[in-house]
Write a protein that holds these residues in place. Structure first.
Motif, mmCIF file in Angstrom:
data_model
loop_
_atom_site.group_PDB
_atom_site.id
_atom_site.type_symbol
_atom_site.label_atom_id
_atom_site.label_comp_id
_atom_site.label_asym_id
_atom_site.label_seq_id
_atom_site.Cartn_x
_atom_site.Cartn_y
_atom_site.Cartn_z
ATOM 1 N N ARG A 314 -8.329 -9.024 -5.848
ATOM 2 C CA ARG A 314 -7.708 -7.791 -5.380
ATOM 3 C C ARG A 314 -6.252 -7.823 -5.818
ATOM 4 N NH1 ARG A 314 -7.476 -8.174 0.539
ATOM 5 N NH2 ARG A 314 -5.379 -8.887 0.096
ATOM 6 N N ALA A 315 -5.760 -6.705 -6.311
ATOM 7 C CA ALA A 315 -4.340 -6.616 -6.691
ATOM 8 C C ALA A 315 -3.735 -5.447 -5.932
ATOM 9 C CB ALA A 315 -4.221 -6.397 -8.198
ATOM 10 N N SER A 316 -2.750 -5.729 -5.071
ATOM 11 C CA SER A 316 -2.113 -4.655 -4.294
ATOM 12 C C SER A 316 -0.644 -4.585 -4.649
ATOM 13 C CB SER A 316 -2.239 -4.909 -2.795
ATOM 14 O OG SER A 316 -3.516 -5.344 -2.455
ATOM 15 N N PHE A 317 -0.204 -3.391 -4.972
ATOM 16 C CA PHE A 317 1.206 -3.166 -5.287
ATOM 17 C C PHE A 317 1.925 -2.765 -4.010
ATOM 18 C CE2 PHE A 317 4.361 0.118 -6.813
ATOM 19 C CZ PHE A 317 5.320 -0.827 -7.164
ATOM 20 N N LEU A 318 2.879 -3.577 -3.546
ATOM 21 C CA LEU A 318 3.564 -3.301 -2.281
ATOM 22 C C LEU A 318 4.998 -2.857 -2.515
ATOM 23 C CD1 LEU A 318 2.402 -6.420 -0.203
ATOM 24 C CD2 LEU A 318 1.295 -4.198 -0.375
ATOM 25 N N GLY A 319 5.293 -2.348 -3.671
ATOM 26 C CA GLY A 319 6.665 -1.947 -3.955
ATOM 27 C C GLY A 319 7.441 -3.127 -4.501
ATOM 28 N N ALA A 320 8.173 -3.798 -3.642
ATOM 29 C CA ALA A 320 8.981 -4.925 -4.098
ATOM 30 C C ALA A 320 8.129 -6.113 -4.535
ATOM 31 C CB ALA A 320 9.939 -5.363 -2.990
ATOM 32 N N MET A 321 6.929 -6.213 -3.968
ATOM 33 C CA MET A 321 6.078 -7.366 -4.250
ATOM 34 C C MET A 321 4.719 -6.931 -4.790
ATOM 35 S SD MET A 321 8.043 -9.814 -3.159
ATOM 36 C CE MET A 321 7.131 -11.322 -2.916
ATOM 37 N N MET A 322 4.111 -7.852 -5.546
ATOM 38 C CA MET A 322 2.707 -7.725 -5.908
ATOM 39 C C MET A 322 1.960 -8.725 -5.035
ATOM 40 S SD MET A 322 2.387 -5.507 -8.319
ATOM 41 C CE MET A 322 0.613 -5.797 -8.399
ATOM 42 N N ASP A 323 0.904 -8.255 -4.420
ATOM 43 C CA ASP A 323 0.118 -9.109 -3.527
ATOM 44 C C ASP A 323 -1.255 -9.278 -4.168
ATOM 45 O OD1 ASP A 323 -1.582 -10.045 -1.556
ATOM 46 O OD2 ASP A 323 -0.725 -8.834 0.043
ATOM 47 N N TYR A 324 -1.564 -10.490 -4.616
ATOM 48 C CA TYR A 324 -2.860 -10.749 -5.246
ATOM 49 C C TYR A 324 -3.725 -11.603 -4.328
ATOM 50 C CZ TYR A 324 -0.502 -9.434 -9.601
ATOM 51 O OH TYR A 324 0.198 -8.766 -10.561
#
Ligand SMILES: Nc1ncnc2c1ncn2[C@@H]1O[C@H](COP(=O)(O)OP(=O)(O)OP(=O)(O)O)[C@@H](O)[C@H]1O
Ligand SMILES: [Mg+2]
Length: 375
Positions: A314-324
């Motif tokens: 799963r790849a989530s774009f959280l603005g300042a961070m990328m959460d994989y």
């Protein structure tokens, strides 16, 4: 000295032990947080300190005064020099802000001029001037919370006991109020004992904190950085911060990550490598180093042999961070990468991409303790 000392304190209800043999010191001027899961005994401990409960065993001191000892008469709550904000912060709905805040002084039969002055001062401390005549129903949740704080501060106590005082606020207000509590602590030079199950608040406001488990046992006491960076055990590691786990299985002399066939490719500390048991390796998202398999393969100095192989689930774009979310043979890891760093280093992955993983830091725990945090 506004110090709180608990020595070997125990408390049971109907023969069910809530707190057992608990010893703890909160120093003068310190913001000390007790952090633990729901039902572990935090409110019971706070009520013991406040004097609404008496211990079955042990002794409680506030400053140099012994305020409670099992089997002996204890000092009543109103003579302990404390301000208390309860979990439900119960402001009286039929009283105005002024009446709510001045109530403890009225009970103590303070002269009118003193009552007026101290009440105005407490209201000013929590930035509620101009709202003195409002009823709680005419206030927001955050404003009601401030009324409860002002009421706890009005008698100028040297210790504040706060039981989950921000739980009913939205995230923004909670953040604002936690800074205000810190500011009040410094401005008034008071000792704060803060009880919560919210690890973010505890990390943000504490000088020191204690982690309590479900059985009311304190697992670790330390500064927020110590607790986060050097957790005493698996329970503490899991309870404070986002926790990733990789099961590490031993076959012969080789350690394998997850359920698969990838041997751990880096040198292991000798005591861990040689122990006849299975381990859980724990890490924070920020401890995970993620790379493109091709880039580590062709560059020996990047230590291709130190990487495990995984897949982006799963790849989530959280603005300042990328959460994989990465899977390594059945083990799932959250990773956090600054977006700018990810872009400039070709590390914007998509679901299904293969990746190479190694770690800044791993904490090793006996796999036999895993049931403590999964039950
Ligand atoms: N007066 C009481 N009589 C009987 N049992 C009680 C009493 N007060 C608390 N308990 C029990 O003691 C245990 C600890 O309760 P406590 O209220 O201290 O939990 P807590 O850590 O504050 O939880 P939360 O985070 O949900 O507020 C619970 O199992 C609770 O049911
Ligand atoms: Mg509670």
């Amino acid at each position: 000295m506004a110090k709180i000392t608990l020595n070997a304190v125990s408390k049971s209800y109907d023969k069910r032990a809530v707190l057992q043999n608990l010893t703890l010191t909160v120093d003068h001027g310190e913001c000390f947080t007790l952090l633990g899961p729901s039902g572990c005994g935090k409110t019971v401990l706070l009520r013991l300190i406040a004097g609404f409960e008496t211990p079955d065993a042990g002794v409680i001191h506030i400053g140099d005064d012994m305020v409670a000892k099992a089997g002996e008469a204890s000092i009543p709550p109103d003579r302990r020099d404390l301000g208390v904000v309860f979990q439900d912060y119960a402001v009286w709905p039929h009283m105005s802000v002024f009446q709510n805040v001045s109530y403890p002084l009225k009970l103590a039969k303070a002269p009118p001029a003193e009552l007026e002055e101290k009440t105005r001062k407490a209201i000013a401390l929590v930035n509620m001037q101009g709202l003195e005549e409002r009823l709680p129903s005419e206030l927001s949740g955050g404003q009601q919370q401030r009324v409860a704080l002002a009421r706890a501060l009005v008698a100028q106590p040297s210790i504040m006991l706060l039981d989950e005082p921000l739980s009913n606020l939205d995230a923004n207000l909670r953040e604002e109020m936690r800074f205000e509590i810190k500011e009040l602590q410094h401005k008034l030079d008071i000792t704060v004992f803060y009880v919560t199950h919210d690890q973010e608040i505890a990390l943000a406001i504490s000088d020191r904190m204690a982690i309590m488990d479900k059985k009311g046992k304190i697992r670790q006491i330390g500064t927020p950085v110590e607790i986060y960076e050097k957790p005493a055990d698996l329970f503490v590691f899991n309870f404070v911060g986002v926790a990733n786990f990789i099961t590490v299985n031993k076959q012969g002399n080789t350690l394998y990550a997850g359920t698969g066939a990838q041997a751990i490719p880096w040198e292991m500390p000798e005591d861990i490598a040689s122990a006849a048991m299975n381990w859980i390796a724990g890490c924070r998202p920020s401890d995970v180093i993620i790379a493109r398999p091709a880039s580590v393969d062709k560059s020996a100095d990047k230590g291709a042999d130190k990487y495990l192989r995984g897949v982006i689930k799963r790849a989530s774009f959280l603005g300042a961070m990328m959460d994989y979310l990465v899977e390594i043979d059945g083990a799932h890891l959250r990773t956090a990468l600054e977006t700018h760093y990810a872009i400039s280093n070709d590390l914007l992955f998509k679901e299904g991409d293969e990746c190479a993983i190694t770690f800044h830091n791993l904490h090793w725990f006996d796999a036999a303790h895993m049931s403590e945090i999964t039950e």
